[in-house]
Every structure is written in C-alpha cells, then in structure tokens.
Design an enzyme around this catalytic site. Structure first.
Site, short mmCIF file in Angstrom:
data_model
loop_
_atom_site.label_atom_id
_atom_site.label_comp_id
_atom_site.label_asym_id
_atom_site.label_seq_id
_atom_site.Cartn_x
_atom_site.Cartn_y
_atom_site.Cartn_z
N LYS A 182 -4.01 -1.47 -3.86
CA LYS A 182 -3.21 -1.06 -2.70
C LYS A 182 -3.70 0.25 -2.11
O LYS A 182 -3.69 0.42 -0.88
CB LYS A 182 -1.73 -0.95 -3.07
N THR A 183 -4.15 1.19 -2.94
CA THR A 183 -4.65 2.46 -2.41
C THR A 183 -5.87 2.23 -1.55
O THR A 183 -6.00 2.78 -0.45
CB THR A 183 -4.98 3.43 -3.56
N ASP B 150 3.62 4.46 1.01
CA ASP B 150 3.17 3.92 -0.28
C ASP B 150 4.35 3.89 -1.25
O ASP B 150 5.31 4.66 -1.13
CB ASP B 150 2.06 4.82 -0.82
N GLU B 151 4.30 3.00 -2.23
CA GLU B 151 5.33 2.90 -3.30
C GLU B 151 6.74 2.79 -2.70
O GLU B 151 7.67 3.48 -3.11
CB GLU B 151 5.25 4.12 -4.24
N ARG C 130 -0.11 -2.73 -17.82
CA ARG C 130 -0.95 -1.54 -18.04
C ARG C 130 -2.21 -1.90 -18.83
O ARG C 130 -3.16 -1.14 -18.86
CB ARG C 130 -0.20 -0.45 -18.81
N GLN D 264 7.88 -3.66 -9.76
CA GLN D 264 7.66 -2.40 -10.45
C GLN D 264 8.68 -1.34 -10.03
O GLN D 264 8.41 -0.14 -10.13
CB GLN D 264 6.24 -1.91 -10.20
#
Length: 678
Positions: free
Chosen positions: A52-53, A243-244, A624, A274
C-alpha cells in the site's frame, strides 16, 4: 514604472512533466488500477503485505505527472516516521519535483493550518503546544484546584485523568460515558473528572496553549466557523489521501469529510481486517461505512501479498472469514510455498517457554535465521514472563518492542520491593521504593524511616509496631501506617517461604487499588500481577523466586538510561504484543498463549464486536510471518484461586479447518541436554 514597461508573470506552480516511470511495469494490476484510476471517492482495501505504501507513492507521482501541483495534494499518515518515508520516496522517485506536497500526520497538518488561519477563530498564531508531559502537569494543577474534597492519595493520578479526558475528546463522547464503559472503577469520581476537564480546557485557553487533541478540535472549529477558509482549503487540497484509514477516530473522519466536501477526490487506504485500536478511540465504522458516506464511492481491492507464503495466508484467510462485519477479501501469495504453520500443544506455560526457546536457538543455528528475524508475539505481556526467564537462562538476547521486560516494569518492581526487603531487611533501595508508594513519604522521609529501622537493630517486627515513627509529621505517619499494614501482613508466620501467598498479600493490602488510581492501563497491569502470583507459586522459597525475578534484570526498570540500548547486542530476538507488531514482519513468528480466556481476552467474550476485533488481532499476528508460523497452545495453567486449570484452545484455533496447519505434541525428556545459545 513607465507605461511602456513590460510585466512578466512568474509562474511558480509545478508544471506538467513526463517522467520515465513505467507504471504498468512497476506495479501489479491491482496497484496500477488504483494509481491510474482512483479519482472521486475511493476506498482501497489493502491487505497485509500488499504494497500500500508503494501504491500511495506512485499515485502521488502519477497525479504530479498529470499536472496536479504538489501543494494541491494532501497525504495524511499516522506517524511522523511514515510521513518522512513517503515524502522522501516520492521526491526520490520524481527527482525532487514533489516539493510543496502536504504530507504529515493529522496533528502535524492541523498545526500548520492553525498557524496560518487560526486568527479567524480567535486563535493567535503564536499559540504553544503542550506535549504529553506538559499536559499531564497542567491536569495535575487542575486537580489540585478543582478537587478539594478528595485527598490526593485517593484521586486518580494525572496520567489517568489525562487518558480519560483525551479518550472522551477523540471519541466525541461525554466523560461519564467513557468512564462507565472503559474505567468503571472510577465511576465515583465522574463529577470531579468533569470539573477537572472544564478547568483544564479553561486554563489552556487562558495560557494560549493547545494540546494534541486541540489541534484536531480547533481545526474542525476552523472549518465550521470560517466558511471562506473552508472553501479555500477544499479548493487547495484537490486530492486528499489518507493512509491506515481503519485507525481513524471520529474527529479525523469528520476532517476528511470536510476537506473533500467540495470536490470528492478522497482516497482512503486501509484494511478493515487490521483494525485493532478501538482502545485508542479508533472507529472501524469509518472504513466499513465509507461506501455509504460517499455517494458513488468505488472500492479497490489489493490482495496480492508479497510477504507470506501461501500456507500462512491460507490459515489467515480462513480465520478472518469468520468475521461478519468486514469487506471479504482473499490474500494470494507471490512467494514460493513453505511449510504448514504448526499448532504446538504443550503441557503448560513452562513447557511452552522451553519449546519456544529451544526452537528459536535451532532456527538460528540450523536454518541461519538472524535472531532479529524471529519474533514472539502475545496478546498480553504477562504471557511472556516465563519465556523471558528461559531466554535469559539460555543466553538468548532479546528486546521487548514498545515496552520493557516483564520484571522491569514499574508495577512488578513495586511488588517485588516489598518481598526484597522481607528477604533482605538491609536492602535500602527496596525500603525506599516500597515506602514511597505511600502518601506523604518522599525520598527524604524514606531515608529517615530507613535510618529509624536501623536504630532498632534491624528488627522488622519493631517497624510494624504502633509506636514506630511516632515523632514523624502527621502526613508522613499516615503513609507509614499504610506501609505498616502491608508489613504486618507479610510478617505472618504461616506465609514465610510461600512467595505466591506473600505476593498476594501485597496486592490485597492496597497495591491493587494503587494500580487502579495510578496507571492508565490499570487492567493490563493487574493481569500482569495476577500472573506474578501464579509464577511465584512454582517456587519453594522466597529467595529462589527473587533470584530468578530480579537477579538478571538488575532493576533497570522504566527509567532505563537513554544510552542503555547501545550496550545491547545488534542481533536480538523480538518479543512484542501484537498491537505493537502491526506493520512489521519476521521470517519466523511464534504466537504464544493461544488458550481460551487468554486470547481472545476474557473481557471480550461478552461482545461480538470485541470478539471480531480480537480475531482481527489474531489475523494481524499470523500475517506478520513470512516463512514459518508457530501457534502455541498450553493445555493447562496454574491459577492462584482455582488451582490447575484446563486450557481449551483459543476459539480462533478451534475454528480453523483441518489442513491449514500441522499439529505437534511435545515429549519432554530429562535425558536431553538443554540447548544454550553460544
């Protein structure tokens, strides 16, 4: 200037340019669709490890290439580190042609805008900003001025009050509602907390100061009360990107609605799977309700995962599919296949610690994993207490991400201080720490009381006597009286060399209440202390218990020197709560304590919404891992009140279908030599 003089208009805005970026080659199909087509209101559901970044950075580059000026783009992140990284990567990608981009956290952007336009709502541009410590000091002053009927010793500490007031602001809920739902043990203080909140607000205004929450509140006020500035900002920020988005609160959600109201070009990126920060006032509704809030909103899905193997993603996908409130998506791996995740059933937390420590050393020696590429994740810190001791015994260096080691935490050290002075009455440091937990006793009087104790010839029973310290000032004697109550409980003959019973006495004779009034995460700390009692039960003598609990840690505690980290080895195992691990990745991940009542947390069992957030937490833990995932199920545990308890597996493990993990049972042999890290 003469009439014949020529005028030259200098155009400072960025001009359209053609870059050498091949978007189709640099991005996968889903990323490319977002970068080139996300005009109007758009929701990008970016799964874990989906890039996504990178997508946001290329979206900025694409807009600039199409003639959008940098100052017309607002890119909001949740940390200053993320903002710096994005700004740097955009400028690197475009060779410096992104100067002027508005990139930062909500608070950073709010500060800039209030400096520029705050006078429109009566806010001088030279206002000060209170950091957390300044804010806490001001709250403390307001408590002293506003709460006259409650003794300082009984009223919540400023940090607790600050947490209550901040949550109320960010959730946009009355203080009373916040207390009753999240801090019910403070219900009797609601009127006082409301008075402190009003006084705190008035004092900030009087002193020309804002705290972090005010940067959002006053920004909204600016947009509401100054329509000309609101129109100017909505014209300027033609493209808003966040973002987020699953971590936004009510205030942040409203700000984005206001800023995008004129043009509708709002691109929010996040993953509802998340969303794990409701305890910080984050609202999952913001992302779930986005399509309903923005007419004509389009939804993009990014499901290509570049982090984890197919086997790990299969397990994660099956787990999160059990949530009802979500945008369904299926992560697909771009890596080679790996081993199935392992569900490891162990007898109890001690055997869990033995297995995890041994397996970590084997991964390091035999598979060549750097320790820093291995993580142990847990729902609550107390679950790692046994493991920390085992790692220390085997010489495995480790760090606790976002916190400190279990036995170095202030509340654990406080309780151990009482036991230390019991085991070693000459321990001046333990005397000082234990005494200063009581009202009216500072460092100076703690030293004086210790000197009086030495004058008795070193007799603890003499300290517990009614006449001990009779010449001290009244306020000191009151604190000493509460200390004596604890000491008398500890000196009972039937408790000697029962470290679990002694620890329980400290908690029951005032320390549990101390935790509730002095720590904003009081419930988590009380869980730690319950585990400390259970842990102490495994020791036959007090000295053995204290040796393991305090010897290696050196009582560095929550005041670790800034330079202490430099003494630690470069390659260290990572221990972390799952909340602190979000956004990170490791080659091998162990998730410990997967038992019912521990994960999900027992307090979440009454609410389906909370159960779903706990499941999202499990999903975050699983995703993770890049190559290997170990799920640990201790089948029994000791509870001080109930004795040996049978641990059913976590519901998040029980609901997984067959075939997504291998099941492992442990056989412990006394003949096998313990493995140490050389």
């Amino acid at each position: 200037m003469s009439e014949s003089a020529r005028k030259y208009v200098l155009r400072t805005g960025a001009l359209p340019f053609t870059s050498s970026i091949d978007y189709a080659r640099e991005l996968n199909e889903q990323q490319h669709a977002v970068v080139t087509g996300a005009d109007g209101p758009c929701l990008v559901l970016a799964g874990a490890g989906s890039g996504k970044t990178r997508t946001l950075i290329f979206r900025v580059a694409y807009l600039l290439e199409k003639g959008v000026r940098p100052e017309e783009i607002l890119l909001v992140t949740f940390t200053n580190k993320a903002a710096r990284e994005m700004q740097s990567r955009v400028e690197s990608l475009l060779q410096g042609r992104a100067k002027g981009l508005w990139c930062g956290t909500f608070h950073h952007i709010g500060n800039r805008l209030l400096r520029m336009y705050g006078k429109a709502i009566g806010l001088p541009d030279d206002f000060g900003i209170l950091d957390e410590e300044d804010s806490r000091d001001l709250v403390k002053a307001c408590v002293k001025a506003s709460v006259r009927t409650v003794a300082d010793a009984k009223f919540p500490k400023p940090s607790v009050v600050q947490s209550v007031l901040s949550f109320a602001i960010n959730a946009q809920r009355p203080v009373a509602d916040v207390v009753l739902k999240h801090y019910p043990y403070l219900a009797s203080f609601i009127p006082d907390l409301e008075r402190v909140g009003s006084a705190y607000k008035e004092r900030k205004l009087r002193s020309n100061n804002l705290d972090y929450d005010d940067l959002l509140v006053r920004w909204i006020e600016l947009m509401d009360k100054a329509p000309d500035i609101r129109e100017r900002l909505t014209r300027q920020f033609r493209y808003c990107m966040v973002d987020e988005y699953q971590d936004t609160n009510v205030l942040q959600h409203r700000l984005i609605r206001l800023l995008s109201s004129g043009h509708g070009n709002v691109l929010v990126v996040g993953d509802d799977a998340q969303s794990i920060y409701s305890f910080r006032a984050a609202e999952i509704k913001n992302i779930l309700d986005f399509p309903g809030d923005y007419a004509g909103a389009r939804i993009f899905k990014m499901e290509h995962n570049y982090r984890s193997t197919r086997q790990i993603l299969d397990l994660a996908n099956h787990s999160i599919a059990n949530n009802a409130r979500q945008f369904p998506k299926t992560l697909k791996s771009h890596k080679e296949d790996g081993p199935l995740p392992q569900l490891v059933r162990v007898r109890d937390p001690r055997q869990e610690a033995l297995f995890v420590a041994q397996r970590i050393i084997e991964l390091h020696r035999e598979s060549g994993y750097p320790l820093s590429e291995i993580a142990v994740l847990f729902r609550a810190h107390y679950l790692a207490a046994q493991l920390e001791l085992e790692l220390a015994k085997r010489g495995v260096p480790y760090l606790v991400r976002g916190g400190i080691r279990f036995f170095e935490q202030a509340h654990v050290k406080d309780v151990l201080a009482y036991l230390r002075l019991l085991a070693n009455p000459s321990d001046e440091i333990a005397w000082s720490r234990a005494l200063m937990l009581h009202p009216g006793i500072g460092a100076g009087y703690a030293d004086r009381i210790y000197d009086l104790y030495r004058e008795t010839g070193g007799a603890l029973q003499a300290v517990a006597a009614d006449d001990f310290g009779s010449k001290l000032p009244t306020r000191v004697k009151d604190g000493l009286a509460s200390f004596k109550r604890v000491l008398r409980a500890l000196l009972r003959a039937d408790l000697q060399d029962h470290p679990d019973l002694l620890t329980e006495q400290v908690l029951e004779n005032g320390y549990n209440k101390h935790v509730l009034l002095n720590f904003d995460n009081a419930q988590d700390r009380l869980e730690d202390l319950r585990q400390l009692v259970n842990f102490a039960h495994t020791y036959g003598t007090l000295k053995e218990f204290l040796a393991d609990a305090t010897l290696r840690e050196g009582f560095k505690g929550e005041t670790l020197a800034a330079g202490a980290a430099a003494e630690e080895p470069d390659d260290q195992l990572v221990l972390s709560t799952i909340h602190q691990a979000k956004g990170l990745e490791w080659r091998a991940v162990f998730v410990i304590g997967l038992a019912e009542g521990q994960f999900p947390h027992a307090k979440a069992m009454d609410s389906e919404e909370q159960i779903e957030e706990e499941r999202r937490l499990f999903y975050v833990a699983a995703t993770r891992a890049k190559d290997e995932l170990f799920l640990m199920h201790p089948m029994t545990r000791f509870d001080f009140n109930a004795g040996t308890v049978i641990n059913r597996p976590s519901p998040f493990v029980a609901e997984l279908p067959e075939g997504v993990y291998d099941e492992v049972e442990i056989e412990e042999s006394d003949e096998e030599e313990t493995i140490y890290l050389d």
